[in-house]
Design a protein around this motif. Structure first.
Motif, PDB file in Angstrom:
ATOM      1  N   ARG A  23      86.729  91.776  40.338  1.00 45.46           N
ATOM      2  CA  ARG A  23      87.577  93.165  40.772  1.00 45.46           C
ATOM      3  C   ARG A  23      87.342  93.997  39.753  1.00 45.46           C
ATOM      4  O   ARG A  23      87.220  95.234  40.214  1.00 45.46           O
ATOM      5  CB  ARG A  23      89.081  92.539  40.460  1.00 45.46           C
ATOM      6  CG  ARG A  23      90.180  93.556  40.869  1.00 45.46           C
ATOM      7  CD  ARG A  23      91.637  93.125  40.559  1.00 45.46           C
ATOM      8  NE  ARG A  23      92.615  94.438  40.479  1.00 45.46           N
ATOM      9  CZ  ARG A  23      93.183  94.469  41.747  1.00 45.46           C
ATOM     10  NH1 ARG A  23      92.821  94.005  42.816  1.00 45.46           N
ATOM     11  NH2 ARG A  23      94.036  95.433  41.711  1.00 45.46           N
ATOM     12  N   ILE A  37      96.335  99.723  46.222  1.00 45.42           N
ATOM     13  CA  ILE A  37      96.345  98.449  46.857  1.00 45.42           C
ATOM     14  C   ILE A  37      95.126  98.924  47.992  1.00 45.42           C
ATOM     15  O   ILE A  37      95.737  99.584  49.156  1.00 45.42           O
ATOM     16  CB  ILE A  37      97.481  98.011  47.524  1.00 45.42           C
ATOM     17  CG1 ILE A  37      98.388  97.606  46.500  1.00 45.42           C
ATOM     18  CG2 ILE A  37      97.264  96.717  48.158  1.00 45.42           C
ATOM     19  CD1 ILE A  37      99.695  97.151  46.653  1.00 45.42           C
ATOM     20  N   VAL A 384      99.248 102.294  48.874  1.00 47.29           N
ATOM     21  CA  VAL A 384      98.507 101.436  49.777  1.00 47.29           C
ATOM     22  C   VAL A 384      97.700 102.085  50.724  1.00 47.29           C
ATOM     23  O   VAL A 384      98.144 102.918  51.694  1.00 47.29           O
ATOM     24  CB  VAL A 384      99.774 100.485  50.656  1.00 47.29           C
ATOM     25  CG1 VAL A 384      98.845  99.563  51.544  1.00 47.29           C
ATOM     26  CG2 VAL A 384     100.744  99.950  49.741  1.00 47.29           C
ATOM     27  N   CYS A 403      90.241  92.550  45.838  1.00 50.06           N
ATOM     28  CA  CYS A 403      91.648  92.337  46.410  1.00 50.06           C
ATOM     29  C   CYS A 403      92.176  91.090  45.633  1.00 50.06           C
ATOM     30  O   CYS A 403      91.515  90.108  45.353  1.00 50.06           O
ATOM     31  CB  CYS A 403      91.990  92.297  47.915  1.00 50.06           C
ATOM     32  SG  CYS A 403      91.695  93.775  48.638  1.00 50.06           S
ATOM     33  N   ASP A 407      98.043  92.032  44.462  1.00 51.19           N
ATOM     34  CA  ASP A 407      98.068  92.996  45.530  1.00 51.19           C
ATOM     35  C   ASP A 407      98.951  92.565  46.790  1.00 51.19           C
ATOM     36  O   ASP A 407      99.625  93.568  47.195  1.00 51.19           O
ATOM     37  CB  ASP A 407      96.497  93.530  45.888  1.00 51.19           C
ATOM     38  CG  ASP A 407      95.964  94.215  45.087  1.00 51.19           C
ATOM     39  OD1 ASP A 407      96.253  94.769  43.875  1.00 51.19           O
ATOM     40  OD2 ASP A 407      94.538  94.169  45.000  1.00 51.19           O
ATOM     41  N   ARG A 410     102.744  92.796  45.765  1.00 52.32           N
ATOM     42  CA  ARG A 410     103.108  94.104  45.631  1.00 52.32           C
ATOM     43  C   ARG A 410     103.226  94.906  46.891  1.00 52.32           C
ATOM     44  O   ARG A 410     104.025  95.817  47.367  1.00 52.32           O
ATOM     45  CB  ARG A 410     102.087  95.030  44.576  1.00 52.32           C
ATOM     46  CG  ARG A 410     102.152  94.432  43.288  1.00 52.32           C
ATOM     47  CD  ARG A 410     101.217  95.124  42.453  1.00 52.32           C
ATOM     48  NE  ARG A 410     101.463  96.620  42.638  1.00 52.32           N
ATOM     49  CZ  ARG A 410     100.143  97.324  42.557  1.00 52.32           C
ATOM     50  NH1 ARG A 410      99.097  96.808  42.347  1.00 52.32           N
ATOM     51  NH2 ARG A 410     100.112  98.935  42.647  1.00 52.32           N
TER      52      ARG A 410
END
Length: 424
Positions: A23, A37, A384, A403, A407, A410
């Motif tokens: 990530r 996200i 998002v 990801c 995520d 949330r």
């Protein structure tokens, strides 16, 4: 595993994730100072941090060496593209000589159809899926017209059954058998862009070959996402873009696959250019084309190395991780996202219909009954980044490289707040 819709549980899944360190190898857009996200890796993957150094290397060689960079750069430009073939072969299930990188996706599909769509008076029909991606529809129509044929009579679409959102493999096979000796080419998107369905490529390829047709696949949403075995499945040809799950940058170069049995065939129809002729004699400027004995024979011009550099950088990450690990996480994180969606639907007494069948990759396409564009706008405003498709479908693609399970949690909370806000 019994999932839970809690932050603690999501963070526990992240702690167990063997890919969690990757990530940090990508740049995330930010909204109000916080990482978004990111659910649109099925449209444009995030930028690998490694990409800049690969581009800078070429810029430095160009600055210091000029034209000599073609042969004397650390990664000489004249065969730069060959460095991508090995890693890509592993991703698509091919032998390295069956893979090349050139042009862009629709351009390559056009070029491949020159070789693999050769209609006759009796065998001329093309089979594709209903409402294929628009670019595929355009190229099929234009190729058919180029041959003096009528698209209405030549292109046959396999339709979904009434009331269903997916295609049934038995319907595809039945249509192939029905067309029989009239069928010249099967060309379908391996993963459908709208509903995220993974087609039975092995079975459909076998069915197409059984009636004497050529079979090709548009792998735009498949490459870097699902298990592919193009060589073993006896696929004739395939092409894919590199900027979705393979994170090479917007509009970047396309990969192609041509089965080994077609390589070295001097009788095959093909649009030819300098870079497809043999390396050993290329600079002798011979008037007669001598094709490479690999998929590189389909190359026309020298590859744009500045475009290939970020692609090569991303493929280094794929080499480190391997498709097995990516697919294992993909299955788990998509399952967790589906769980979260169902939990939120119950909490708000809403109705989400996941129209993506169980044969799926990263993507879930969600039909939001009773909700519209304002909910999507709310999600985007609150960090998002997803994809809206009319009339009321949101596409969510949690790419496993970057990801996290947090995520997913949330996102569920933001989705719930958005629905409650819209319903007030």
């Amino acid at each position: 595993m019994q999932f839970q819709n809690t932050l603690t549980f999501a963070q526990q899944l992240d702690a167990e994730d063997i890919l969690r360190k990757y990530r940090k190898e990508f740049y995330f857009p930010q909204i109000e100072g916080r990482q978004v996200i990111y659910f649109t890796g099925n449209s444009l993957g995030l930028q690998p941090k490694l990409a800049q150094s690969y581009v800078d290397e070429i810029m430095g060689d160009w600055r210091m060496l000029g034209v000599e960079g073609h042969f004397h750069a650390d990664k000489p430009w004249w065969d730069y593209h060959e460095r991508l073939a090995g890693p890509l072969a592993k991703i698509v299930g091919a032998e390295p000589e069956e893979v090349s990188v050139m042009n862009t996706l629709s351009v390559n599909l056009h070029l491949l159809m020159v070789s693999f769509y050769n209609p006759t008076k009796t065998r001329f029909k093309i089979l594709c899926e209903e409402k294929a991606f628009p670019s595929d529809q355009y190229l099929l129509n234009s190729q058919v017209r180029f041959h003096g044929l009528d698209p209405e009579e030549t292109i046959v679409e396999v339709k979904k059954r009434e009331g269903e959102h997916f295609w049934r493999t038995e319907d595809v096979r039945a249509k192939i058998e029905e067309l029989g000796d009239e069928l010249a080419l099967v060309l379908i998107g391996g993963v459908n862009y709208y509903n995220g369905q993974v087609f039975d490529m092995e079975g459909i390829t076998k069915a197409g070959k059984a009636v004497g047709a050529r079979v090709g696949w548009d792998l735009a949403h498949a490459a870097g996402n699902i298990t592919l075995k193009l060589h073993d499945w006896d696929v004739d040809f395939a092409a894919w873009c590199s900027y979705k799950y393979m994170n090479s940058g917007p509009g970047n170069a396309s990969g192609v696959f041509i089965h080994k049995k077609h390589l070295g065939n001097t009788d095959i129809q093909r649009f030819e250019g300098w870079w497809g002729t043999k390396k050993e004699t290329r600079f002798l400027m011979k008037p007669v084309f001598e094709p490479m004995e690999t998929a590189d024979a389909w190359q026309i011009s020298n590859p744009p190395v500045l475009a290939l550099a970020p692609y090569l950088a991303s493929l280094q990450l794929f080499e480190e991780v391997g498709m097995d690990a990516l697919i294992a996480k993909r299955k788990r994180i998509v399952a967790y996202l589906e769980f979260i969606l169902n939990e939120i639907a119950q909490a708000v007494e809403g109705s989400f219909e996941i129209i993506t069948p169980k044969d799926r990759g990263c993507q879930l396409s969600v039909l939001l009954h009773g909700q519209g564009r304002p909910l999507f706008d709310y999600l985007m405003k609150h960090g998002v980044i997803a994809d809206w498709r009319e009339p009321n479908v949101i596409r969510l693609a949690p790419a496993p490289f970057y990801c996290s399970y947090e995520d997913m949690y949330r996102f569920g909370q933001i989705l719930k707040d958005g629905i409650l806000t819209q319903n007030d």
